[in-house]
Design a protein around this motif. Sequence first.
Motif, PDB file in Angstrom:
ATOM      1  N   LEU A 118       0.842  -1.194   0.000  1.00 43.00           N
ATOM      2  CA  LEU A 118       0.000   0.000   0.000  1.00 43.00           C
ATOM      3  C   LEU A 118       0.876   1.243   0.000  1.00 43.00           C
ATOM      4  O   LEU A 118       2.043   1.191   0.414  1.00 43.00           O
ATOM      5  CB  LEU A 118      -0.919  -0.002   1.214  1.00 43.00           C
ATOM      6  CG  LEU A 118      -1.875  -1.197   1.330  1.00 43.00           C
ATOM      7  CD1 LEU A 118      -2.730  -1.093   2.580  1.00 43.00           C
ATOM      8  CD2 LEU A 118      -2.762  -1.293   0.088  1.00 43.00           C
ATOM      9  N   VAL A 119       0.321   2.348  -0.449  1.00 39.33           N
ATOM     10  CA  VAL A 119       1.108   3.580  -0.601  1.00 39.33           C
ATOM     11  C   VAL A 119       0.485   4.702   0.216  1.00 39.33           C
ATOM     12  O   VAL A 119      -0.696   5.029   0.048  1.00 39.33           O
ATOM     13  CB  VAL A 119       1.198   3.997  -2.083  1.00 39.33           C
ATOM     14  CG1 VAL A 119       1.995   5.297  -2.211  1.00 39.33           C
ATOM     15  CG2 VAL A 119       1.855   2.892  -2.911  1.00 39.33           C
ATOM     16  N   ARG A 120       1.280   5.297   1.098  1.00 37.36           N
ATOM     17  CA  ARG A 120       0.852   6.486   1.841  1.00 37.36           C
ATOM     18  C   ARG A 120       1.142   7.717   0.992  1.00 37.36           C
ATOM     19  O   ARG A 120       2.240   7.867   0.466  1.00 37.36           O
ATOM     20  CB  ARG A 120       1.591   6.570   3.183  1.00 37.36           C
ATOM     21  CG  ARG A 120       1.208   5.461   4.150  1.00 37.36           C
ATOM     22  CD  ARG A 120       1.999   5.535   5.446  1.00 37.36           C
ATOM     23  NE  ARG A 120       1.607   4.459   6.362  1.00 37.36           N
ATOM     24  CZ  ARG A 120       2.266   4.161   7.485  1.00 37.36           C
ATOM     25  NH1 ARG A 120       3.335   4.860   7.830  1.00 37.36           N
ATOM     26  NH2 ARG A 120       1.851   3.170   8.246  1.00 37.36           N
ATOM     27  N   ARG A 121       0.148   8.614   0.911  1.00 39.26           N
ATOM     28  CA  ARG A 121       0.231   9.755  -0.001  1.00 39.26           C
ATOM     29  C   ARG A 121       0.210  11.087   0.752  1.00 39.26           C
ATOM     30  O   ARG A 121      -0.287  11.173   1.879  1.00 39.26           O
ATOM     31  CB  ARG A 121      -0.938   9.705  -0.994  1.00 39.26           C
ATOM     32  CG  ARG A 121      -0.963   8.446  -1.847  1.00 39.26           C
ATOM     33  CD  ARG A 121      -2.328   8.244  -2.478  1.00 39.26           C
ATOM     34  NE  ARG A 121      -2.717   9.381  -3.300  1.00 39.26           N
ATOM     35  CZ  ARG A 121      -3.974   9.623  -3.677  1.00 39.26           C
ATOM     36  NH1 ARG A 121      -4.966   8.809  -3.296  1.00 39.26           N
ATOM     37  NH2 ARG A 121      -4.257  10.676  -4.419  1.00 39.26           N
ATOM     38  N   ASN A 122       0.748  12.106   0.114  1.00 39.84           N
ATOM     39  CA  ASN A 122       0.696  13.466   0.638  1.00 39.84           C
ATOM     40  C   ASN A 122      -0.763  13.890   0.755  1.00 39.84           C
ATOM     41  O   ASN A 122      -1.548  13.704  -0.178  1.00 39.84           O
ATOM     42  CB  ASN A 122       1.449  14.396  -0.302  1.00 39.84           C
ATOM     43  CG  ASN A 122       1.675  15.772   0.289  1.00 39.84           C
ATOM     44  OD1 ASN A 122       0.810  16.342   0.948  1.00 39.84           O
ATOM     45  ND2 ASN A 122       2.849  16.318   0.054  1.00 39.84           N
ATOM     46  N   ILE A 123      -1.139  14.468   1.888  1.00 36.90           N
ATOM     47  CA  ILE A 123      -2.542  14.841   2.081  1.00 36.90           C
ATOM     48  C   ILE A 123      -3.002  15.846   1.030  1.00 36.90           C
ATOM     49  O   ILE A 123      -4.178  15.876   0.659  1.00 36.90           O
ATOM     50  CB  ILE A 123      -2.785  15.399   3.501  1.00 36.90           C
ATOM     51  CG1 ILE A 123      -4.293  15.524   3.763  1.00 36.90           C
ATOM     52  CG2 ILE A 123      -2.047  16.699   3.729  1.00 36.90           C
ATOM     53  CD1 ILE A 123      -4.658  15.788   5.195  1.00 36.90           C
ATOM     54  N   PHE A 124      -2.093  16.660   0.489  1.00 31.40           N
ATOM     55  CA  PHE A 124      -2.476  17.628  -0.533  1.00 31.40           C
ATOM     56  C   PHE A 124      -2.670  16.978  -1.903  1.00 31.40           C
ATOM     57  O   PHE A 124      -3.143  17.633  -2.835  1.00 31.40           O
ATOM     58  CB  PHE A 124      -1.433  18.744  -0.620  1.00 31.40           C
ATOM     59  CG  PHE A 124      -1.412  19.628   0.592  1.00 31.40           C
ATOM     60  CD1 PHE A 124      -2.534  20.348   0.970  1.00 31.40           C
ATOM     61  CD2 PHE A 124      -0.271  19.730   1.382  1.00 31.40           C
ATOM     62  CE1 PHE A 124      -2.524  21.162   2.088  1.00 31.40           C
ATOM     63  CE2 PHE A 124      -0.250  20.546   2.499  1.00 31.40           C
ATOM     64  CZ  PHE A 124      -1.381  21.258   2.859  1.00 31.40           C
ATOM     65  N   ASP A 125      -2.298  15.717  -2.023  1.00 33.41           N
ATOM     66  CA  ASP A 125      -2.525  14.988  -3.277  1.00 33.41           C
ATOM     67  C   ASP A 125      -3.847  14.225  -3.272  1.00 33.41           C
ATOM     68  O   ASP A 125      -4.213  13.622  -4.282  1.00 33.41           O
ATOM     69  CB  ASP A 125      -1.381  14.010  -3.542  1.00 33.41           C
ATOM     70  CG  ASP A 125      -0.075  14.719  -3.867  1.00 33.41           C
ATOM     71  OD1 ASP A 125      -0.132  15.881  -4.296  1.00 33.41           O
ATOM     72  OD2 ASP A 125       1.007  14.118  -3.672  1.00 33.41           O
ATOM     73  N   LEU A 126      -4.560  14.232  -2.138  1.00 36.88           N
ATOM     74  CA  LEU A 126      -5.846  13.549  -2.070  1.00 36.88           C
ATOM     75  C   LEU A 126      -6.913  14.386  -2.775  1.00 36.88           C
ATOM     76  O   LEU A 126      -6.932  15.620  -2.656  1.00 36.88           O
ATOM     77  CB  LEU A 126      -6.267  13.328  -0.614  1.00 36.88           C
ATOM     78  CG  LEU A 126      -5.327  12.500   0.284  1.00 36.88           C
ATOM     79  CD1 LEU A 126      -5.969  12.318   1.661  1.00 36.88           C
ATOM     80  CD2 LEU A 126      -4.996  11.156  -0.332  1.00 36.88           C
ATOM     81  N   SER A 127      -7.798  13.717  -3.473  1.00 33.70           N
ATOM     82  CA  SER A 127      -8.941  14.423  -4.061  1.00 33.70           C
ATOM     83  C   SER A 127      -9.893  14.828  -2.938  1.00 33.70           C
ATOM     84  O   SER A 127      -9.786  14.332  -1.803  1.00 33.70           O
ATOM     85  CB  SER A 127      -9.652  13.523  -5.061  1.00 33.70           C
ATOM     86  OG  SER A 127     -10.238  12.409  -4.398  1.00 33.70           O
ATOM     87  N   ALA A 128     -10.826  15.698  -3.240  1.00 33.34           N
ATOM     88  CA  ALA A 128     -11.802  16.132  -2.233  1.00 33.34           C
ATOM     89  C   ALA A 128     -12.576  14.947  -1.655  1.00 33.34           C
ATOM     90  O   ALA A 128     -12.726  14.854  -0.425  1.00 33.34           O
ATOM     91  CB  ALA A 128     -12.743  17.174  -2.824  1.00 33.34           C
ATOM     92  N   PRO A 129     -13.071  14.007  -2.473  1.00 38.69           N
ATOM     93  CA  PRO A 129     -13.749  12.842  -1.893  1.00 38.69           C
ATOM     94  C   PRO A 129     -12.831  11.975  -1.032  1.00 38.69           C
ATOM     95  O   PRO A 129     -13.255  11.463   0.011  1.00 38.69           O
ATOM     96  CB  PRO A 129     -14.240  12.071  -3.126  1.00 38.69           C
ATOM     97  CG  PRO A 129     -14.352  13.094  -4.204  1.00 38.69           C
ATOM     98  CD  PRO A 129     -13.234  14.040  -3.952  1.00 38.69           C
ATOM     99  N   GLU A 130     -11.569  11.824  -1.440  1.00 38.47           N
ATOM    100  CA  GLU A 130     -10.619  11.031  -0.645  1.00 38.47           C
ATOM    101  C   GLU A 130     -10.346  11.704   0.690  1.00 38.47           C
ATOM    102  O   GLU A 130     -10.270  11.036   1.737  1.00 38.47           O
ATOM    103  CB  GLU A 130      -9.324  10.841  -1.424  1.00 38.47           C
ATOM    104  CG  GLU A 130      -9.440   9.901  -2.607  1.00 38.47           C
ATOM    105  CD  GLU A 130      -8.194   9.898  -3.457  1.00 38.47           C
ATOM    106  OE1 GLU A 130      -7.911   8.854  -4.085  1.00 38.47           O
ATOM    107  OE2 GLU A 130      -7.489  10.938  -3.521  1.00 38.47           O
TER     108      GLU A 130
END
Length: 530
Positions: A118-130
């Motif tokens: 699994l991959v942890r992502r930058n919070i600013f790369d999340l879409s609005a629904p994510e």
Amino acid sequence: MILAVLYCLLWSFQTSAGHFPRACVSSKNLMEKECCPPWSGDGSPCGQLSGRGSCQNILLSNAPLGPQFPFTGVDDRESWPSIFYNRTCQCSGNFTGFDCGNCKFGFWGPNCTDRRLLVRRNIFDLSAPEKDKFFAYLTLAKHTISSDYVIPIGTYGQMKNGSTPMFSDINIYDLFVWIHYYVSMDALLGGSEIWRDIDFAHEAPAFLPWHRLFLLRWEQEIQKLTGDENFTIPYWDWRDAEKCDICTDEYMGGQHPANPNLLSPASFFSSWQIICSRLEEYNSHQSLCNGMPEGPLRRNPGNHDKSRTPRLPSSADVEFCLSLTQYESGSMDKTANFSFRNTLEGFASPLTGIADASQSSMHNALHIYMNGTMSQVQGSANDPIFLLHHAFVDSIFEQWLRRHHPLQEVYPEANAPIGHNRESYMVPFIPLYRNGDFFISSKDLGYDYSYLQDSGSDSFQDYIKSYLEQAGRIWSWLLGAAMVGAALTALLAGLVSLLCGHKRKQLAEERQPLLMEKEDYHNLLYQSHL
């Protein structure tokens, strides 16, 4: 709207993980010191009938400890978990859990045979629904009572050595807040006496492995709670930040217009209540945090003591940390110099690597900067920014592991502060985990970071760099060996020339094999020494 819909859809899931299994807190369990509950899949203790595990004695490390805690037999966390249990489930293969009902990190499927990353992502790369889904999961965890775990609200002595159990229900989010409180609380010595210089997760080698496990367990339980098998904690990359750019109502909460110490009423977390924040009260009563609400979440970023923390960490600070080759050094506590762990934790300068008690940098700087609930060690996990912050700290730990490729033996085996030796079990987790078990790449634990995935060439350069650094440290030895080799070669050449003088008129081609042998000899000498 999406938060409300998700909240309703997910309310039916109830599970958790963390401290004392509900199935192991009866007076019988505590008096017999055994925690081997049946696995629901076959009804046998530890799933033994299905080959998942068996109930076995706990083997404790007898490696010597550092001098920081000069007592024995006064704290329930010593030689964890032997005060409460000396028999637990020992799981086989890829199974784990207090009843061997789960899979080890990085494995999946009914028989725990499927690998996944699994991959942890930058919070600013999340879409609005994510992003909204992440906030919904946090809210759900805050409002769901754990069906699997409870917390003790008294010491083992106050429970009359187990004959009078004292435990309480707690919601899933606060369970992890309580865990972070319990691992770092002061030692209660009796009467009004306490000992502050004790912490099983900070100021010593286990800081990074312990928080790595903490995040993995939190992540795993959110996956179970929601049924979202692909959920990962987002991270906040705070390098070179001039302000708290996640402290807005769109993300982790802005400031209250009338009281800058509180969150904005429009924040997702403005109504949250915190626990485990009244440390002096607990100490004066020789009691434990009981998980009851103690007031609103507080945060006033940037209005902190700037003489202690003048700025947030920079990219150069992180790079300096990564350049340090020693994981641990000296006394292996907050006075350690040139220690990667101590510098990243924030007790040593990210400019020199020298311990500095007057400054709080790196990881510590973010806690101080938040100037509120997150600035108090024991209660800091109340603020959900804690998760994003520590996910990024863990990513720096991961970079260091990939750059320097340390063997597990690099993690201190002995003489670290109490609870921090390599084979020590991590307080207060059940099932049991050792510190050294998490001194490995995150990929071996089933997760990665998005910004590290595209750094394959950098990883190769780091790999080569680590060897060049090692070569640099032994350069004088290599130079001496080369000089000795050259002298021996010259002597050998002289003897050959003396013995074979009558053949000096032979063709150059006939002398070529001797030249080749000398060249090969030099190459072999260099390679063997390197």
